[in-house]
Design a protein around this motif. Sequence first.
Motif, short mmCIF file in Angstrom:
data_model
loop_
_atom_site.label_atom_id
_atom_site.label_comp_id
_atom_site.label_asym_id
_atom_site.label_seq_id
_atom_site.Cartn_x
_atom_site.Cartn_y
_atom_site.Cartn_z
N ARG A 73 0.83 -1.21 0.00
CA ARG A 73 0.00 0.00 0.00
C ARG A 73 0.87 1.26 0.00
O ARG A 73 0.57 2.23 -0.69
N ILE A 74 1.91 1.22 0.80
CA ILE A 74 2.78 2.39 0.89
C ILE A 74 3.46 2.65 -0.45
O ILE A 74 3.57 3.80 -0.90
N SER A 75 3.89 1.59 -1.09
CA SER A 75 4.52 1.75 -2.39
C SER A 75 3.56 2.39 -3.39
O SER A 75 3.94 3.24 -4.20
N ARG A 76 2.31 2.00 -3.30
CA ARG A 76 1.32 2.56 -4.21
C ARG A 76 1.19 4.07 -3.97
O ARG A 76 1.07 4.86 -4.91
N ILE A 77 1.24 4.46 -2.71
CA ILE A 77 1.17 5.89 -2.40
C ILE A 77 2.38 6.62 -2.98
O ILE A 77 2.25 7.68 -3.60
N GLU A 78 3.55 6.05 -2.78
CA GLU A 78 4.76 6.69 -3.27
C GLU A 78 4.73 6.86 -4.79
O GLU A 78 5.32 7.79 -5.33
N LYS A 79 4.06 5.94 -5.44
CA LYS A 79 4.01 6.01 -6.89
C LYS A 79 3.00 7.03 -7.38
O LYS A 79 3.19 7.68 -8.42
N THR A 80 1.91 7.18 -6.64
CA THR A 80 0.82 8.01 -7.14
C THR A 80 0.82 9.42 -6.58
O THR A 80 0.22 10.31 -7.18
N VAL A 81 1.47 9.64 -5.45
CA VAL A 81 1.44 10.97 -4.82
C VAL A 81 2.84 11.57 -4.87
O VAL A 81 3.79 10.95 -4.40
N SER A 82 2.94 12.77 -5.38
CA SER A 82 4.27 13.36 -5.50
C SER A 82 4.58 14.38 -4.40
O SER A 82 5.71 14.46 -3.94
N ASP A 83 3.59 15.12 -3.95
CA ASP A 83 3.83 16.13 -2.92
C ASP A 83 4.25 15.46 -1.61
O ASP A 83 3.55 14.59 -1.09
N PRO A 84 5.42 15.87 -1.06
CA PRO A 84 5.98 15.19 0.11
C PRO A 84 5.06 15.23 1.34
O PRO A 84 4.90 14.23 2.04
N LEU A 85 4.47 16.39 1.59
CA LEU A 85 3.60 16.49 2.76
C LEU A 85 2.35 15.65 2.58
O LEU A 85 1.91 14.94 3.50
N GLU A 86 1.80 15.73 1.39
CA GLU A 86 0.62 14.92 1.08
C GLU A 86 0.94 13.42 1.24
O GLU A 86 0.12 12.65 1.75
N ARG A 87 2.11 13.05 0.80
CA ARG A 87 2.54 11.66 0.95
C ARG A 87 2.48 11.20 2.40
O ARG A 87 2.00 10.11 2.71
N LEU A 99 10.63 15.57 2.56
CA LEU A 99 9.88 16.77 2.94
C LEU A 99 10.85 17.89 3.32
O LEU A 99 10.72 19.04 2.87
N GLU A 100 11.84 17.53 4.11
CA GLU A 100 12.83 18.53 4.52
C GLU A 100 13.63 19.03 3.32
O GLU A 100 13.89 20.22 3.17
N ALA A 101 14.00 18.08 2.46
CA ALA A 101 14.78 18.43 1.28
C ALA A 101 13.99 19.36 0.35
O ALA A 101 14.59 20.15 -0.40
N SER A 102 12.68 19.26 0.41
CA SER A 102 11.85 20.10 -0.46
C SER A 102 11.76 21.53 0.06
O SER A 102 11.09 22.36 -0.53
N GLY A 103 12.43 21.80 1.18
CA GLY A 103 12.48 23.17 1.66
C GLY A 103 11.66 23.44 2.91
O GLY A 103 11.75 24.52 3.50
N VAL A 104 10.89 22.45 3.35
CA VAL A 104 10.06 22.64 4.55
C VAL A 104 10.93 22.52 5.80
O VAL A 104 11.74 21.59 5.92
#
Lengths: 224, 224
Positions: A86-100, A165-170
Motif C-alpha cells: 500500500r505504501i509503495s502505491r502511495i509513493e508512486k501516485t502521490v508526488s507532494d511530500p507532505l501529502e505523501r 519533505l525537509e529536502a523540499s524546503g520545509v
Amino acid sequence: MEPELAASSTAPATSRKKRGEGYTRRDEILLAAKTLFLEEGYDAATIRKIADRVGVSAPALYLYFQDKEAIMLALCDQTFGRLIERISRIEKTVSDPLERICRFGDAYARFGLEHPDEYRLVFIGHNIPEAVRKVGHRMPIDDPTRPGVGGALVFSRLVTMLSQLEASGVKLNYPPDTCAELCWMGIHGVVAALIMKPDFPWSNRETLIQGMQDIVINGILSRA
Amino acid sequence: MEPELAASSTAPATSRKKRGEGYTRRDEILLAAKTLFLEEGYDAATIRKIADRVGVSAPALYLYFQDKEAIMLALCDQTFGRLIERISRIEKTVSDPLERICRFGDAYARFGLEHPDEYRLVFIGHNIPEAVRKVGHRMPIDDPTRPGVGGALVFSRLVTMLSQLEASGVKLNYPPDTCAELCWMGIHGVVAALIMKPDFPWSNRETLIQGMQDIVINGILSRA
DNA sequence: GGCGTTAACTTAACGTTGATAAGTTATCTC
DNA sequence: GAGATAACTTATCAACGTTAAGTTAACGCC
C-alpha cells in the motif's frame, strides 16, 4: 497391517505431500497458525493445535520451521508485506511530500483498523518471546528476505518521506528520524488504543485519527 | 509488641512462619517475584524460581495467591499506587491547570519507563485472561482496592485535569474527553514504543517525551 | 503436660507445553 | 526391482502452572 481408511479424529483429507511439494504444507501450517494465533493468542495456540488443524502430527511442524517463534516471524513478514504494498502505491501516485506523509498516516491507521488482529500480532506484540518482539525495528534492513524485517521497512519509508519533505524546503522542528518516530508513535498510539480497548467509549474514530494526524504534523512543522 | 524483628528484608529464608505471621511470607513472595519479573520477564520468572528465591516450595505460593497472575496483579497495584501518589502530589502542589497536565504527562511517561513490565501488562498486554485485560480502562472505579483498577484511576485523573483546564477559560480544539484521549494516546505511543522495541536506535528519550508532550498540548489548545 | 485444632508448610503428582530422537512410509531416480 | 531420501509418525523428554494429600509446628485449653 491396518485398514487404510484414514479414520482419524478431525483430520481433514490432507494426505502426505508428494516429493517436491513440501512447501505446500508450509503454507498450510502458516494459514492454520495465523487463524489460531488470532483466535486464541500466541500462548494458547499450541503447536499441537496448529498441527491438528493442518491434519498432521506436531513434530511435523519442525520440518518447516525451526521453532514456534519462526512461525510467528513468517506471519509477521506476510502481514508487513501487505502494508508495504500500500505504501509503495502511495509513493508512486502521490508526488507532494507532505501529502505523501498524510496519506501514509491514513493508510497506516486504516490498515491497522481494518486488520486489527494482524496489527496486534505484528505491531503491538504481547507476551511473545524476546526475539519476536524485536521484529518491528531492530534488525538490519539490508536483507529484505530475512524474517521479521518488514516493520523496519515500513518505518524506514516514513523516514525517507520526512527527509524528502525537509529536502523540499520545509523546515522541521526535529531531525527527520525524530519526526518520523514522533509521527509513528502518535498514530500508533491511536490505533493501538482503539484495537486493544475496543469496549472503552472512545470518541469518534475518524476524529481521533484525523486529530492525531493534524496534531502530529502541525507539531513537527516549524511554525513560520 | 513484637519480640524479634529479625526477618525484615534479609529473612532467614528457610524458617517457617509463626502462627499469625503468614502475611510476612506474602510480602517476601511479592519482593522476590518483583525482582525476578524485572530481571527475567514474566514468562521466565517461573513459580519455582520465585519460590526458590523465597526459600520455600513452589506450592507454598498458592497459599497466598490464587495463581501466578495474581502475583503480577498485586505488583501492578503496588506500583500503580505509586503513580497515583505522584499524580496526587502534583495535584496538591501545582495549581495551574496547564502546568498540571504537563507534569502529569511527565510523571506518566517516567513511570511507564521505570516499570515497563507492569506497564506492558496493564496498558499493552492482551494475551492475559479476561479479568486482567480490562485492567486499563473499562473497569468500575468504585472499589479502589480491587486488583488491577489502577489504570482506570490514572486515566480519569487526566480527564478531570482537562475539564479543569477548560473550566479555567482555556479554549480547547476538542471536548475534554477527546483531548484526554489524544493526550494519552500520544504519550502512550511513546512509552509503548520505547518499551516494546527497546533495542531500536530511537532518538533521545527525553526529546521524544518532551516533543510529544509539546506536540500534543499545542495540538489541543485552540490557537488564538 | 498432654490434647485437639489448624496455620504453615512439603512431597508427589497431574496434565500440558515446546522440542528432540529415532523409526517408518511413500515417492523419486536409476 | 534397489537405493536414496523427502515426508511424516510414535515415543519421549524436561519444564511449566497447578492441585491433592499428607506433614509439621504453634497456639488455646483442660
